[in-house]
Design a protein around this motif. Structure first.
Motif, PDB file in Angstrom:
ATOM      1  N   ASN A   9       0.862  -1.177   0.000  1.00  0.00           N
ATOM      2  CA  ASN A   9       0.000   0.000   0.000  1.00  0.00           C
ATOM      3  C   ASN A   9       0.900   1.228   0.000  1.00  0.00           C
ATOM      4  O   ASN A   9       1.482   1.577   1.031  1.00  0.00           O
ATOM      5  CB  ASN A   9      -0.905   0.003   1.230  1.00  0.00           C
ATOM      6  CG  ASN A   9      -1.841   1.202   1.263  1.00  0.00           C
ATOM      7  OD1 ASN A   9      -1.693   2.140   0.484  1.00  0.00           O
ATOM      8  ND2 ASN A   9      -2.801   1.173   2.158  1.00  0.00           N
ATOM      9  N   PRO A  10       1.044   1.908  -1.133  1.00  0.00           N
ATOM     10  CA  PRO A  10       2.010   3.009  -1.211  1.00  0.00           C
ATOM     11  C   PRO A  10       1.621   4.208  -0.357  1.00  0.00           C
ATOM     12  O   PRO A  10       2.464   5.060  -0.074  1.00  0.00           O
ATOM     13  CB  PRO A  10       2.016   3.365  -2.700  1.00  0.00           C
ATOM     14  CG  PRO A  10       0.685   2.916  -3.206  1.00  0.00           C
ATOM     15  CD  PRO A  10       0.335   1.691  -2.408  1.00  0.00           C
ATOM     16  N   VAL A  41      -6.747   2.880  -5.146  1.00  0.00           N
ATOM     17  CA  VAL A  41      -8.072   3.153  -4.581  1.00  0.00           C
ATOM     18  C   VAL A  41      -9.096   2.217  -5.194  1.00  0.00           C
ATOM     19  O   VAL A  41      -9.984   1.685  -4.505  1.00  0.00           O
ATOM     20  CB  VAL A  41      -8.462   4.620  -4.822  1.00  0.00           C
ATOM     21  CG1 VAL A  41      -9.901   4.877  -4.384  1.00  0.00           C
ATOM     22  CG2 VAL A  41      -7.503   5.552  -4.085  1.00  0.00           C
ATOM     23  N   ALA A  42      -8.989   1.965  -6.493  1.00  0.00           N
ATOM     24  CA  ALA A  42      -9.939   1.092  -7.172  1.00  0.00           C
ATOM     25  C   ALA A  42      -9.750  -0.369  -6.808  1.00  0.00           C
ATOM     26  O   ALA A  42     -10.719  -1.144  -6.804  1.00  0.00           O
ATOM     27  CB  ALA A  42      -9.809   1.269  -8.687  1.00  0.00           C
ATOM     28  N   ASP A  43      -8.526  -0.765  -6.513  1.00  0.00           N
ATOM     29  CA  ASP A  43      -8.239  -2.155  -6.138  1.00  0.00           C
ATOM     30  C   ASP A  43      -7.314  -2.149  -4.933  1.00  0.00           C
ATOM     31  O   ASP A  43      -6.096  -2.038  -5.065  1.00  0.00           O
ATOM     32  CB  ASP A  43      -7.589  -2.909  -7.303  1.00  0.00           C
ATOM     33  CG  ASP A  43      -7.499  -4.413  -7.035  1.00  0.00           C
ATOM     34  OD1 ASP A  43      -7.616  -4.820  -5.855  1.00  0.00           O
ATOM     35  OD2 ASP A  43      -7.337  -5.174  -8.004  1.00  0.00           O
ATOM     36  N   PRO A  44      -7.879  -2.262  -3.718  1.00  0.00           N
ATOM     37  CA  PRO A  44      -7.079  -2.129  -2.499  1.00  0.00           C
ATOM     38  C   PRO A  44      -6.368  -3.406  -2.045  1.00  0.00           C
ATOM     39  O   PRO A  44      -5.906  -3.467  -0.913  1.00  0.00           O
ATOM     40  CB  PRO A  44      -8.125  -1.715  -1.461  1.00  0.00           C
ATOM     41  CG  PRO A  44      -9.393  -2.327  -1.937  1.00  0.00           C
ATOM     42  CD  PRO A  44      -9.326  -2.307  -3.430  1.00  0.00           C
ATOM     43  N   GLY A  45      -6.244  -4.403  -2.943  1.00  0.00           N
ATOM     44  CA  GLY A  45      -5.474  -5.581  -2.566  1.00  0.00           C
ATOM     45  C   GLY A  45      -5.881  -6.895  -3.197  1.00  0.00           C
ATOM     46  O   GLY A  45      -5.009  -7.704  -3.545  1.00  0.00           O
ATOM     47  N   VAL A  61       3.500 -11.330   0.851  1.00  0.00           N
ATOM     48  CA  VAL A  61       3.792 -10.423   1.955  1.00  0.00           C
ATOM     49  C   VAL A  61       2.947  -9.171   1.759  1.00  0.00           C
ATOM     50  O   VAL A  61       2.926  -8.596   0.671  1.00  0.00           O
ATOM     51  CB  VAL A  61       5.286 -10.074   2.011  1.00  0.00           C
ATOM     52  CG1 VAL A  61       5.562  -9.062   3.120  1.00  0.00           C
ATOM     53  CG2 VAL A  61       6.116 -11.340   2.232  1.00  0.00           C
ATOM     54  N   VAL A  62       2.252  -8.766   2.812  1.00  0.00           N
ATOM     55  CA  VAL A  62       1.397  -7.578   2.762  1.00  0.00           C
ATOM     56  C   VAL A  62       2.077  -6.481   3.564  1.00  0.00           C
ATOM     57  O   VAL A  62       2.368  -6.661   4.753  1.00  0.00           O
ATOM     58  CB  VAL A  62       0.012  -7.842   3.369  1.00  0.00           C
ATOM     59  CG1 VAL A  62      -0.929  -6.687   3.044  1.00  0.00           C
ATOM     60  CG2 VAL A  62      -0.552  -9.153   2.860  1.00  0.00           C
ATOM     61  N   ALA A  63       2.301  -5.328   2.944  1.00  0.00           N
ATOM     62  CA  ALA A  63       2.837  -4.162   3.642  1.00  0.00           C
ATOM     63  C   ALA A  63       1.774  -3.069   3.589  1.00  0.00           C
ATOM     64  O   ALA A  63       1.551  -2.454   2.541  1.00  0.00           O
ATOM     65  CB  ALA A  63       4.142  -3.685   3.007  1.00  0.00           C
ATOM     66  N   GLY A  67      -6.685  -2.690   6.820  1.00  0.00           N
ATOM     67  CA  GLY A  67      -7.549  -2.771   5.649  1.00  0.00           C
ATOM     68  C   GLY A  67      -6.892  -3.515   4.503  1.00  0.00           C
ATOM     69  O   GLY A  67      -7.515  -4.366   3.854  1.00  0.00           O
ATOM     70  N   THR A  68      -5.627  -3.221   4.236  1.00  0.00           N
ATOM     71  CA  THR A  68      -4.902  -3.917   3.171  1.00  0.00           C
ATOM     72  C   THR A  68      -4.733  -5.390   3.506  1.00  0.00           C
ATOM     73  O   THR A  68      -4.898  -6.263   2.648  1.00  0.00           O
ATOM     74  CB  THR A  68      -3.531  -3.263   2.950  1.00  0.00           C
ATOM     75  OG1 THR A  68      -3.697  -1.862   2.750  1.00  0.00           O
ATOM     76  CG2 THR A  68      -2.833  -3.863   1.742  1.00  0.00           C
ATOM     77  N   VAL A  69      -4.405  -5.681   4.765  1.00  0.00           N
ATOM     78  CA  VAL A  69      -4.215  -7.071   5.183  1.00  0.00           C
ATOM     79  C   VAL A  69      -5.483  -7.878   4.963  1.00  0.00           C
ATOM     80  O   VAL A  69      -5.455  -8.983   4.403  1.00  0.00           O
ATOM     81  CB  VAL A  69      -3.764  -7.138   6.651  1.00  0.00           C
ATOM     82  CG1 VAL A  69      -3.761  -8.581   7.143  1.00  0.00           C
ATOM     83  CG2 VAL A  69      -2.382  -6.528   6.818  1.00  0.00           C
ATOM     84  N   ARG A  70      -6.622  -7.341   5.397  1.00  0.00           N
ATOM     85  CA  ARG A  70      -7.856  -8.125   5.271  1.00  0.00           C
ATOM     86  C   ARG A  70      -8.238  -8.317   3.800  1.00  0.00           C
ATOM     87  O   ARG A  70      -8.763  -9.379   3.427  1.00  0.00           O
ATOM     88  CB  ARG A  70      -8.995  -7.487   6.049  1.00  0.00           C
ATOM     89  CG  ARG A  70      -9.518  -6.187   5.505  1.00  0.00           C
ATOM     90  CD  ARG A  70     -10.831  -5.776   6.190  1.00  0.00           C
ATOM     91  NE  ARG A  70     -11.343  -4.558   5.599  1.00  0.00           N
ATOM     92  CZ  ARG A  70     -12.004  -4.527   4.451  1.00  0.00           C
ATOM     93  NH1 ARG A  70     -12.216  -5.653   3.792  1.00  0.00           N
ATOM     94  NH2 ARG A  70     -12.444  -3.389   3.956  1.00  0.00           N
ATOM     95  N   GLU A  71      -7.976  -7.322   2.954  1.00  0.00           N
ATOM     96  CA  GLU A  71      -8.293  -7.460   1.535  1.00  0.00           C
ATOM     97  C   GLU A  71      -7.459  -8.570   0.891  1.00  0.00           C
ATOM     98  O   GLU A  71      -7.965  -9.372   0.100  1.00  0.00           O
ATOM     99  CB  GLU A  71      -8.055  -6.142   0.804  1.00  0.00           C
ATOM    100  CG  GLU A  71      -9.025  -5.024   1.174  1.00  0.00           C
ATOM    101  CD  GLU A  71     -10.367  -5.153   0.497  1.00  0.00           C
ATOM    102  OE1 GLU A  71     -10.616  -6.180  -0.172  1.00  0.00           O
ATOM    103  OE2 GLU A  71     -11.185  -4.222   0.628  1.00  0.00           O
TER     104      GLU A  71
END
Length: 300
Positions: A9-10, A41-45, A61-63, A67-71
């Motif tokens: 997530n930048p 924004v259109a695709d959060p993960g 790996v999720v950084a 919100g990003t982790v759950r997606e």
């Protein structure tokens, strides 16, 4: 073939540091550099996770924040391993899983640690206009004043203050009356609650070591329902004492139930929060848990 895919997530605090540390961790583990895909924004993960799995990455790996982790978790192949480098405001998923909060040790664990099964929740939310939305979660679904606090926070405050941004707005609402909510757990009789907040918890470890539900684990196959219903300001002391493990006695200000299916109906439309993300104008929700639905890299 790529081994590690990084969903980044930048916009998250520390995103570039996380990217660098994951690359270093891959080099230390004698693995190829990670394949990086940034959220939008259109695709959060979910789209990035599916693309990386399609490229052959068996460890994602999720950084980012919760919100990003759950997606990403909601879109992950059950065979793959998920690693987490927390970069969010509260990072409740990482806290609940007892993962490091600093980028370097978190990246090393995310890239190299063995994985174990973790439960994943799903919530279907119906809104006032009749539409519905389905979302995954790892930590908590909440209705009431906790969701209203989250809805009131500005991105600037969260970026500047981190989890402390939740404190002052929450304190300002402690004296406010509860809302009427109907709650059903599994096949039990629906109960009407007058509560400050109703929480369906999978993990729920908070900053400073506090817990939403003492004893809840993210691998116990259960949803733990916490009804927060203090009638006077002084009863918040009992709620706080239970959260930090000082007191576990039953009392009217904080009541618990457990099950695998939780249904909630609100008398009036209001916000509902899913791992910190707010769904506005919600009127009802059906919350379920899928035991062991994802494998997460963590210490054993």
């Amino acid at each position: 073939m790529p081994t590690v895919g990084l969903v980044l997530n930048p916009a998250a605090r520390g995103a570039e540091r996380a990217r660098a540390e994951v690359a270093i961790a891959c080099a230390e583990a004698a693995q190829p550099p990670p394949v990086v895909r940034s959220t939008t924004v259109a695709d959060p993960g979910p789209g990035q996770a599916r693309e990386l799995l399609g490229l052959g990455c068996r460890r994602l790996v999720v950084a980012g924040g919760d919100g990003t982790v759950r997606e990403v978790v909601g879109a992950t192949d059950p065979v793959a391993t998920v690693g987490i480098v927390p970069c969010g405001t509260a990072d409740l998923a990482a806290r609940s899983l007892r993962l490091p909060l600093r980028a370097r040790p978190a990246a090393r664990l995310a890239v190299g640690a063995d994985a174990s099964p973790v439960d994943v929740g799903r919530v279907e939310v119906w809104q006032e206009d009749g539409s519905s939305i389905r979302l995954p979660f790892l930590v908590v679904v909440g209705v009431g004043h906790d969701a209203e606090v989250l809805a009131s926070l500005s991105p600037v405050a969260k970026a500047r203050l981190g989890w402390l941004a939740y404190v002052t707005p929450g304190l300002r609402r402690l004296h406010r009356p509860g809302r009427t909510v109907e709650v059903r757990v599994d096949d039990a009789v629906e109960q009407q609650e007058r509560a400050w907040s109703v929480l369906a918890v999978n993990g729920g470890r908070l900053p400073l070591g506090a817990r939403l539900v003492p004893g809840a684990r993210m691998d116990d196959g259960l949803l733990h329902v916490a009804v927060v219903a203090p009638r006077r300001l002084r009863e918040w002391g009992r709620v706080a004492a239970t959260g930090v493990g000082v007191r576990h006695r039953r009392h009217p200000a904080l009541r618990y139930r457990s099950g695998q299916v939780v249904e909630v109906r609100m008398r009036a439309p209001g916000p509902l929060q899913v791992d910190g993300d707010v769904v506005p104008r919600a009127v009802s929700a059906r919350i379920t848990i899928k035991p062991g639905a994802v494998r997460v890299a963590r210490e054993h």
